[in-house]
Design a protein around this motif. Structure first.
Motif, PDB file in Angstrom:
ATOM      1  N   MET A 223      94.506  35.259   1.090  1.00  8.13           N
ATOM      2  CA  MET A 223      94.838  33.913   1.561  1.00  8.13           C
ATOM      3  C   MET A 223      96.241  33.878   2.134  1.00  8.13           C
ATOM      4  SD  MET A 223      93.610  30.987  -1.044  1.00  8.13           S
ATOM      5  CE  MET A 223      92.027  30.233  -0.828  1.00  8.13           C
ATOM      6  N   TYR A 224      96.389  33.030   3.146  1.00  5.92           N
ATOM      7  CA  TYR A 224      97.692  32.774   3.752  1.00  5.92           C
ATOM      8  C   TYR A 224      97.837  31.270   3.906  1.00  5.92           C
ATOM      9  CZ  TYR A 224     101.319  32.417   7.307  1.00  5.92           C
ATOM     10  OH  TYR A 224     102.459  32.088   8.007  1.00  5.92           O
ATOM     11  N   ILE A 225      98.977  30.738   3.518  1.00  6.03           N
ATOM     12  CA  ILE A 225      99.250  29.309   3.647  1.00  6.03           C
ATOM     13  C   ILE A 225     100.429  29.140   4.593  1.00  6.03           C
ATOM     14  CG2 ILE A 225      99.945  27.213   2.430  1.00  6.03           C
ATOM     15  CD1 ILE A 225      98.586  28.449  -0.076  1.00  6.03           C
ATOM     16  N   GLY A 226     100.259  28.262   5.573  1.00  4.02           N
ATOM     17  CA  GLY A 226     101.319  28.053   6.548  1.00  4.02           C
ATOM     18  C   GLY A 226     101.438  26.600   6.951  1.00  4.02           C
TER      19      GLY A 226
ATOM     20  N   SER B 243      92.588  30.243  -8.373  1.00  4.36           N
ATOM     21  CA  SER B 243      91.421  29.403  -8.655  1.00  4.36           C
ATOM     22  C   SER B 243      91.658  27.956  -8.199  1.00  4.36           C
ATOM     23  CB  SER B 243      91.051  29.456 -10.137  1.00  4.36           C
ATOM     24  OG  SER B 243      92.089  28.950 -10.932  1.00  4.36           O
ATOM     25  N   LYS B 244      92.871  27.476  -8.303  1.00  4.69           N
ATOM     26  CA  LYS B 244      93.180  26.121  -7.844  1.00  4.69           C
ATOM     27  C   LYS B 244      93.127  26.052  -6.317  1.00  4.69           C
ATOM     28  CE  LYS B 244      96.358  22.390  -8.954  1.00  4.69           C
ATOM     29  NZ  LYS B 244      97.533  21.986  -9.724  1.00  4.69           N
ATOM     30  N   LYS B 245      93.605  27.087  -5.647  1.00  6.85           N
ATOM     31  CA  LYS B 245      93.512  27.147  -4.179  1.00  6.85           C
ATOM     32  C   LYS B 245      92.048  27.198  -3.746  1.00  6.85           C
ATOM     33  CE  LYS B 245      97.834  29.709  -3.803  1.00  6.85           C
ATOM     34  NZ  LYS B 245      98.412  31.020  -3.493  1.00  6.85           N
ATOM     35  N   ASN B 246      91.254  27.999  -4.434  1.00  2.00           N
ATOM     36  CA  ASN B 246      89.829  28.091  -4.107  1.00  2.00           C
ATOM     37  C   ASN B 246      89.154  26.731  -4.231  1.00  2.00           C
ATOM     38  OD1 ASN B 246      90.116  30.833  -3.709  1.00  2.00           O
ATOM     39  ND2 ASN B 246      89.072  31.428  -5.593  1.00  2.00           N
TER      40      ASN B 246
ATOM     41  N   LYS C 117     104.839  24.532   0.112  1.00  5.14           N
ATOM     42  CA  LYS C 117     105.459  25.174  -1.056  1.00  5.14           C
ATOM     43  C   LYS C 117     104.647  24.914  -2.316  1.00  5.14           C
ATOM     44  CE  LYS C 117     110.145  25.184   0.736  1.00  5.14           C
ATOM     45  NZ  LYS C 117     111.515  24.680   0.587  1.00  5.14           N
ATOM     46  N   GLN C 118     104.139  23.686  -2.448  1.00  6.05           N
ATOM     47  CA  GLN C 118     103.316  23.354  -3.608  1.00  6.05           C
ATOM     48  C   GLN C 118     102.069  24.236  -3.663  1.00  6.05           C
ATOM     49  OE1 GLN C 118     101.138  19.633  -3.439  1.00  6.05           O
ATOM     50  NE2 GLN C 118     101.459  19.305  -5.638  1.00  6.05           N
ATOM     51  N   LEU C 119     101.356  24.331  -2.539  1.00  5.76           N
ATOM     52  CA  LEU C 119     100.128  25.134  -2.500  1.00  5.76           C
ATOM     53  C   LEU C 119     100.411  26.603  -2.763  1.00  5.76           C
ATOM     54  CD1 LEU C 119      98.200  23.582   0.531  1.00  5.76           C
ATOM     55  CD2 LEU C 119      97.979  23.040  -1.904  1.00  5.76           C
TER      56      LEU C 119
END
Length: 94
Positions: A17-20, A74-77, A66-68
Motif C-alpha cells: 500500500m501507498y498513501i499520498g 487491518s484498519k487501512k484494509n 499522516k493519520q492514515l
C-alpha cells in the motif's frame, strides 16, 4: 477554491500500500501508472487506485494522510473495503 485528494494505491495483488496526497488525482495517477514517479511506487509497481477522499483544505488533507499512514494494515484494509469492497482500480473509468 482548491481540490485536494488523499489516496491509497496498491499493487496487482493488494499486498503493498501507498498513501499520498495531491491536488490533481487524475494527473498523479497518470504519473504513477506511467512510472514517472521515482521511488516506492515505481519500485514496487504500485499503481492501482483503491481509495480516495476529497477536501478543499490542504492542511486537512495532509493531516488525514499522516493519520492514515499511522494506521495498522487491518484498519487501512477496512477503510478500502468501505468504499471499494472488490479492491477494483477506481481509475479504470477515467
Amino acid at each position: 477554491m482548491y481540490d485536494y485528494y488523499v489516496y491509497i494505491l496498491t499493487n496487482w495483488n493488494n499486498k503493498v500500500m501507498y498513501i499520498g496526497v495531491t491536488n490533481n488525482l487524475q494527473r498523479r495517477l497518470y504519473e504513477h501508472k506511467s512510472k514517472l514517479v521515482e521511488g516506492f511506487t515505481k519500485q514496487y509497481n504500485v499503481n492501482k487506485l483503491v481509495y480516495y477522499e476529497h477536501t478543499t483544505d490542504i492542511n486537512s488533507a495532509i493531516a488525514r494522510e499522516k493519520q492514515l499512514k499511522g494506521w495498522n494494515r487491518s484498519k487501512k484494509n477496512a477503510l478500502v473495503v468501505s468504499m471499494n469492497p472488490n479492491w477494483s482500480d477506481l481509475s479504470n473509468c477515467w
